[in-house]
Scaffold this motif. Structure first.
Motif, PDB file in Angstrom:
ATOM      1  N   GLN A 141       0.837  -1.200   0.000  1.00 40.47           N
ATOM      2  CA  GLN A 141       0.000   0.000   0.000  1.00 40.47           C
ATOM      3  C   GLN A 141       0.874   1.253   0.000  1.00 40.47           C
ATOM      4  O   GLN A 141       0.662   2.184  -0.787  1.00 40.47           O
ATOM      5  CB  GLN A 141      -0.928  -0.003   1.214  1.00 40.47           C
ATOM      6  CG  GLN A 141      -1.862   1.205   1.270  1.00 40.47           C
ATOM      7  CD  GLN A 141      -1.488   2.195   2.346  1.00 40.47           C
ATOM      8  OE1 GLN A 141      -1.317   1.822   3.504  1.00 40.47           O
ATOM      9  NE2 GLN A 141      -1.343   3.467   1.988  1.00 40.47           N
ATOM     10  N   TYR A 172      -3.912  -3.317  -5.374  1.00 38.28           N
ATOM     11  CA  TYR A 172      -4.911  -3.108  -4.321  1.00 38.28           C
ATOM     12  C   TYR A 172      -5.813  -4.325  -4.159  1.00 38.28           C
ATOM     13  O   TYR A 172      -6.072  -4.775  -3.038  1.00 38.28           O
ATOM     14  CB  TYR A 172      -5.738  -1.859  -4.643  1.00 38.28           C
ATOM     15  CG  TYR A 172      -5.291  -0.632  -3.876  1.00 38.28           C
ATOM     16  CD1 TYR A 172      -3.975  -0.188  -3.924  1.00 38.28           C
ATOM     17  CD2 TYR A 172      -6.189   0.087  -3.092  1.00 38.28           C
ATOM     18  CE1 TYR A 172      -3.562   0.935  -3.223  1.00 38.28           C
ATOM     19  CE2 TYR A 172      -5.791   1.215  -2.387  1.00 38.28           C
ATOM     20  CZ  TYR A 172      -4.476   1.636  -2.455  1.00 38.28           C
ATOM     21  OH  TYR A 172      -4.082   2.737  -1.745  1.00 38.28           O
ATOM     22  N   MET A 224      -7.750   0.934   2.354  1.00 41.97           N
ATOM     23  CA  MET A 224      -7.487   0.732   0.935  1.00 41.97           C
ATOM     24  C   MET A 224      -8.772   0.719   0.121  1.00 41.97           C
ATOM     25  O   MET A 224      -8.830   1.253  -0.993  1.00 41.97           O
ATOM     26  CB  MET A 224      -6.692  -0.555   0.729  1.00 41.97           C
ATOM     27  CG  MET A 224      -5.307  -0.528   1.367  1.00 41.97           C
ATOM     28  SD  MET A 224      -4.364  -2.048   1.104  1.00 41.97           S
ATOM     29  CE  MET A 224      -3.980  -1.913  -0.651  1.00 41.97           C
TER      30      MET A 224
END
Length: 560
Positions: A141, A172, A224
């Motif tokens: 991330q 992701y 996220m």
């Protein structure tokens, strides 16, 4: 698939396992000890601290000079500073390469740990492996949010010397799936095992508490998913948000993921801000930005004294201006003092035959932020003593007291994420969650309960009102404030949300500010490192054909 680093490490472990003279080996510093050949716990510490507290070289070139400055928290470019205000906004290969090489090279540490603890690994432990997957998620991330597309699915794989770049969306989606796997593996377990199979104190974040790791994984998933929401092809985001909200998240101060600053490991292995601040004199110091100081001071935020120290003040000299641009720089400095409510006197003087402006203000009294991105003309008028610097707890050297820890992911952010989700229609009391986010963020900095309650009860910035967009502005602004000293994450908040607007807007006067290669606009990413260009150029070019030019102005997938 096994990484090339894993193969070398396993050879060392197997060689050691066949050695009977343990006593002799134990007397040799730096040599693998017998217990280390029996447990993966001894291989977690390195990947934990190297991701958030690397050695001094990348620490100041990455988190400090890029992350914290892009976030609008710290500032350079005052008279006497090594670094101009334009550094980082004009491409500098040495500083960019230091950040790229640190993060691109980090993969070896997490891959070693995962390959050792995976099912069938030499030090197989399913629960330890789950912890590694969560740490890998934190890594990708951070890494992808700084640069965009990076090697992910083929990174570190044996026989693949030139790994392909995965799209930001693929990274992701892949990380969220790995977080789901980790949480499923952990289940109701509280530890990774008994005795040597327990991560225990070798786990620098949570001391081996798996339920805290599970909450961290779920909160990272929510971070996220909300960041991906609305981006092209982010079809996984909505379901991931709903799943995360229906499972335990980080809620309490003791559940925040923090990395305590190490007083034993030297700065050439793991650094702190103080290793930069105290080792080189004024040239390597920095100030706190006008963006942040103005927000805290003007809104009566009790974190002000926790975040910063008052300006040194006293007698502050500036050159006498000799051009219209220099007069603008003088006006900027004085208007900045006026904005901060500084009472000062001004008179012309001569020092060593040079005409100067003498500004006299009270010492150690006023909180004054430095305007960011000053150009070389303004540089010489920005007297260091005009401005607030970071508080002592942030910049103190090792072995001198309780240094503020590295923030991995704190409880305050978890509440802000939930408040944002509530505003976006996912359920919950947005204002209550928002205010608890403020409370938890202040508790992290040891603000007194009474001061917290007073701020929440009386500050307009502590209550959600107005349209959904106005509420999202407050949430993301408070989240930006809470991410102080976690600059890369704060920078991502600004890029995704557009708040605070005065940070996201960049700068607009080339006579005062350094426009760099961005023409004054806000940076959207960092450029790739030179090593990647020379060693993996074909795959990099393929990534650029999808993502856009290798420029700081190229917008990342989730920010478009």
């Amino acid at each position: 698939m096994k990484s090339i680093y894993y193969i070398m490490l396993v050879s060392m472990i197997l060689a050691f396992s066949c050695t009977s003279d343990f006593d002799e080996i134990n007397q040799e510093p730096g040599v693998l000890h017998p217990e280390e050949a029996a447990s993966g716990r001894y291989y977690l510490t390195n990947p934990e601290y190297k991701l958030f507290a690397p050695d001094r070289f990348p620490y100041w070139r990455g988190p400090l000079l890029h992350g914290d400055r892009y976030a609008g928290h710290f500032t350079t470019g005052f008279d006497g500073c090594w670094w101009t205000g334009e550094l980082g906004y004009s491409y500098d290969a040495a500083y960019t390469d230091a950040t790229w090489d640190w993060l691109a090279g980090y993969v070896r540490y997490i891959d070693e740990y995962l390959d050792l603890t995976v099912k069938g690994g030499v030090l197989e432990n399913e629960k330890m492996y789950a912890v590694g997957l969560i740490l890998r998620g934190l890594y990708y991330q951070k890494y992808s949010d700084i640069f965009g597309e990076v090697p992910y699915s083929e990174a570190g794989v044996v026989d693949i010397l030139s790994p392909k770049f995965d799209t930001h969306r693929e990274i992701y989606a892949g990380v969220i799936q790995e977080l789901n796997t980790a949480m499923e593996i952990i289940g109701d377990a509280t530890t990774t095992g008994e005795a040597l199979q327990d991560l225990g104190e070798n786990d620098l974040y949570y001391g081996g508490d798996l339920q805290k790791w599970k909450k961290l994984a779920n909160t990272l998933k929510l971070r996220m998913a909300l960041r991906a929401l609305g981006a092209e092809g982010a079809d996984f985001a909505d379901a991931a948000i709903k799943e995360a909200l229906n499972n335990p998240l980080v809620e309490l101060p003791e559940e925040s993921a923090l990395l305590k600053k190490d007083n034993v490991i030297d700065q050439f292995t793991s650094a702190v801000y103080g290793d930069v601040w105290h080792n080189f004199g004024l040239g390597s110091n920095w100030t706190v930005s006008k963006h942040l100081i103005d927000f805290l001071r003007d809104n009566g935020d009790p974190r002000l004294q926790k975040y910063a120290a008052p300006a040194i003040g006293g007698v502050c000299l500036m050159p006498k201006p000799s051009s219209a641009a220099e007069q603008k720089a003088v006006d900027l400095m004085l208007s900045n003092l006026d904005d901060a409510g500084v009472i000062y006197t001004r008179k012309d003087t001569t020092v060593s035959g040079e005409s100067k402006i003498n500004i006299r203000m009270a010492s150690n009294t006023y909180y004054v932020g430095q305007p960011a991105r000053l150009n070389i003309t303004s540089f010489y008028f920005a007297n260091y003593n005009f401005f607030s610097i970071p508080s002592e707890r942030i910049i103190m050297p090792k072995n001198s007291g309780d240094i503020f820890p590295e923030i991995i992911l704190a409880a305050g952010e978890a509440y802000f994420l939930r408040a944002e989700a509530a505003v976006r229609g996912y359920g919950g009391d947005a204002n209550a969650l928002f205010q608890e986010g403020i409370r938890q963020s202040m508790l992290l900095w040891e603000v007194e309960d009474a001061a917290i309650s007073d701020y929440i009860a009386n500050s307009a910035m502590a209550t959600l009102t107005g349209t959904d967009e106005e509420m999202l502005e407050k949430i993301n602004t408070q989240r930006w404030v809470a991410d102080y000293t976690d600059g890369f994450e704060a920078w991502a908040v600004v890029r995704k949300s557009g708040y605070p607007t005065h940070v996201a807007a960049g700068v607009d006067d080339p006579e005062i500010y350094g426009f760099g290669e961005l023409n004054g606009a806000y940076p959207q990413r960092m450029r790739y490192g030179s090593n990647e260009v020379s060693t993996n150029g074909n795959n990099l070019q393929e990534a650029l054909s999808r993502q856009g030019a290798d420029l700081q102005s190229t917008t990342l997938w989730w920010a478009k």
